[in-house]
Design an enzyme around this catalytic site. Structure first.
Site, PDB file in Angstrom:
ATOM      1  N   SER A 113       0.789  -1.240   0.000  1.00 33.69           N
ATOM      2  CA  SER A 113       0.000   0.000   0.000  1.00 33.69           C
ATOM      3  C   SER A 113       0.814   1.280   0.000  1.00 33.69           C
ATOM      4  O   SER A 113       0.249   2.373  -0.089  1.00 33.69           O
ATOM      5  CB  SER A 113      -0.960   0.006   1.196  1.00 33.69           C
ATOM      6  N   LYS A 116       0.117   3.861  -2.676  1.00 33.78           N
ATOM      7  CA  LYS A 116      -0.852   4.956  -2.566  1.00 33.78           C
ATOM      8  C   LYS A 116      -0.174   6.326  -2.521  1.00 33.78           C
ATOM      9  O   LYS A 116      -0.786   7.338  -2.875  1.00 33.78           O
ATOM     10  CB  LYS A 116      -1.731   4.755  -1.340  1.00 33.78           C
ATOM     11  N   SER A 304      -5.382   3.683   4.694  1.00 37.57           N
ATOM     12  CA  SER A 304      -5.017   2.852   3.543  1.00 37.57           C
ATOM     13  C   SER A 304      -6.261   2.351   2.799  1.00 37.57           C
ATOM     14  O   SER A 304      -6.417   1.154   2.540  1.00 37.57           O
ATOM     15  CB  SER A 304      -4.159   1.658   3.988  1.00 37.57           C
TER      16      SER A 304
END
Length: 474
Positions: A113, A116, A304
């Site tokens: 993640s 991102k 997240s």
């Protein structure tokens, strides 16, 4: 007699001296007449003048070498923790850019993640912090028909106005329905003709809606929806929860919710619902806007959230002209990162959320990008403000298993994005070290890892905090 003898001896001695001088003078004259400087006549015993060879010049560096500081604070033993499996990492001094620590920092690896952060940076570059995704209702091609056109706002909520969904500040579907009916009835040409049918247009994004690298179980577990340009609440079963099961057909869920809202606002009951693109040149009736990109970025990073990340990634691809599918994200996001001036060689972008194991980014890219985030260059301060904080009140670094025990020394000083997929754990961001130095870092624990990799990552990050600018690469 003695006196006479002495006189004779003196005269003889004088003659000998004079004669010697004459002979020497003749020899000297002969050398000068030869026309060869330094040449000697036969019998000359003078020493010849040696030929001098100059010593070669000593090599000198083209530029003066600056002495580097000797750093003595090592985290080498922490980097070999078996819980980190295949470890990669890099740390920089945020102010100078000097690399203080490196273990495979130039090798692309799966980001989880942490991806991102790249998606957010590209969105701020391509869309801008004030961009809002717009859902529009238009007049249909048939009498009594309206078209709901998805503009890529996956946060639009079906909860009634006054009830806050998981995405705080999201536009409400019932408000859009009320505005639609009011605009419909305000046109005298439609007086007495009720709304009887609804068309759903989700053509802004092309399929498939599910990336091949995602485990299908993520749908039922509630971490990821099908990616469609028209949906509500990120297609959550429970609009108020972060993790909630998603459906197999987000468009249908959104269509049913809007049909119900239209009926409540005064449209006919039992509307027929179909799917098609809106007619070219159709007149707009009403619209609803998402929160601005600056807010969406922070909502995505703090917990997240995969849905918003995929929404932003796809809008970047569409807005930049790269395309409307997952395949367009490589061009769209890499192109969106170009203005930051960091070498994008080796970047592989499979999705916007990082759920795919096919994503690949060198830790070095992240440490450079976080330098600009720390400096709040351009609009990148938006990302800094959305990062989870170790020991903070909320977000993915506030959980009890993060920066616990001795690692709590770094609470409030680590601002970073977490990442987890089945094949790795990651963490990247900024450390305000104990000595006052700002560091940027990215660490990956990839391969055969367990949940304990998180604690190993926290431990080495706390080591960065303790060492500060004295961090050694040895």
């Amino acid at each position: 007699m003695i006196a006479a003898a002495a006189t004779v001896f003196a005269l003889l001695a004088t003659g000998a001296v004079v004669g010697g001088a004459a002979v020497g003078g003749a020899a000297t004259a002969g050398a000068a007449d030869s026309g060869e400087p330094g040449a000697a006549s036969a019998g000359d015993t003078s020493t010849p003048t040696p030929t001098v060879t100059p010593a070669p010049a000593r090599p000198v560096p083209a530029a003066a070498t600056t002495a580097s500081r000797l750093r003595t604070c090592s985290v080498a033993n922490l980097a070999t923790d078996s819980r980190l499996a295949n470890f990669q990492g890099q740390v920089r001094n945020a102010a100078t850019g000097e690399v203080l620590f490196d273990r495979g920092g130039s090798t692309p690896g799966a980001t989880a993640s942490v991806m991102k952060v790249l998606t957010s940076a590209a969105a701020l570059s391509v869309l801008g912090p004030d961009y809002r995704a717009t859902t529009t209702v238009m007049v249909g091609a048939e009498p009594g028909q309206v078209v709901l056109v998805g503009g890529g706002d996956l946060t639009l909520t079906r909860l009634p106005s006054g009830q806050e969904p998981f995405y705080t500040g999201a536009a409400h579907l019932d408000t859009l329905a009320s505005a639609t009916v009011a605009a419909w009835n305000a046109d005298p040409a439609r007086a007495g003709t009720p709304i009887t049918s609804l068309v759903l247009d989700s053509t802004l994004f092309d399929g498939p809606g599910w990336d091949a690298g995602w485990a299908r179980s993520e749908l039922a577990l509630g971490y990821m929806p099908e990616i469609t340009a028209l949906q509500v609440d990120g297609d959550r079963e429970n609009p108020a929860r972060s993790t909630s099961p998603r459906s197999e057909d987000p468009i249908a869920r959104a269509g049913q919710a809007f049909s119900d809202a239209l009926t409540s606002a005064g449209a006919s009951a039992g509307l027929s619902v179909t799917r098609a693109a809106a007619p070219v040149g159709a007149a707009p009736l009403a619209s609803a806007e998402s929160q601005p990109v600056s807010t969406l970025v922070q909502q995505s990073l703090i917990v997240s959230d995969n849905t918003i990340a995929e929404m932003l990634a796809r809008l970047v691809a569409v807005q930049s002209g790269a395309g409307t599918t997952f395949a367009a994200l490589q061009q769209g996001i890499v192109g969106g990162l170009a203005p930051y001036g960091i070498d994008t060689t080796g970047l592989v972008i499979a999705d916007g959320s990082g759920l795919s194991p096919a994503n690949a980014v060198p830790p070095a890219y992240l440490t450079e990008l976080f330098q600009q985030i720390d400096a709040r260059a351009g609009d990148l301060g938006v990302i800094f403000d959305g990062l989870p904080v170790a020991g903070g009140p909320s977000g993915s670094l506030s959980y009890s298993d993060r920066f616990a025990g001795d690692n709590g020394v770094a609470d409030g000083a680590v601002f970073a994005k977490t990442g987890w997929i089945t094949t790795g754990y990651t963490l990247a961001g900024i450390v305000h070290a104990a000595d006052g130095t700002a560091l940027t870092f990215a660490v990956y624990a990839l391969g055969d890892v367990s949940d304990t990799a998180k604690q190993a990552i926290d431990t080495i990050t706390a080591g960065f905090y303790r060492c500060g600018d004295n961090l050694s690469n040895n």
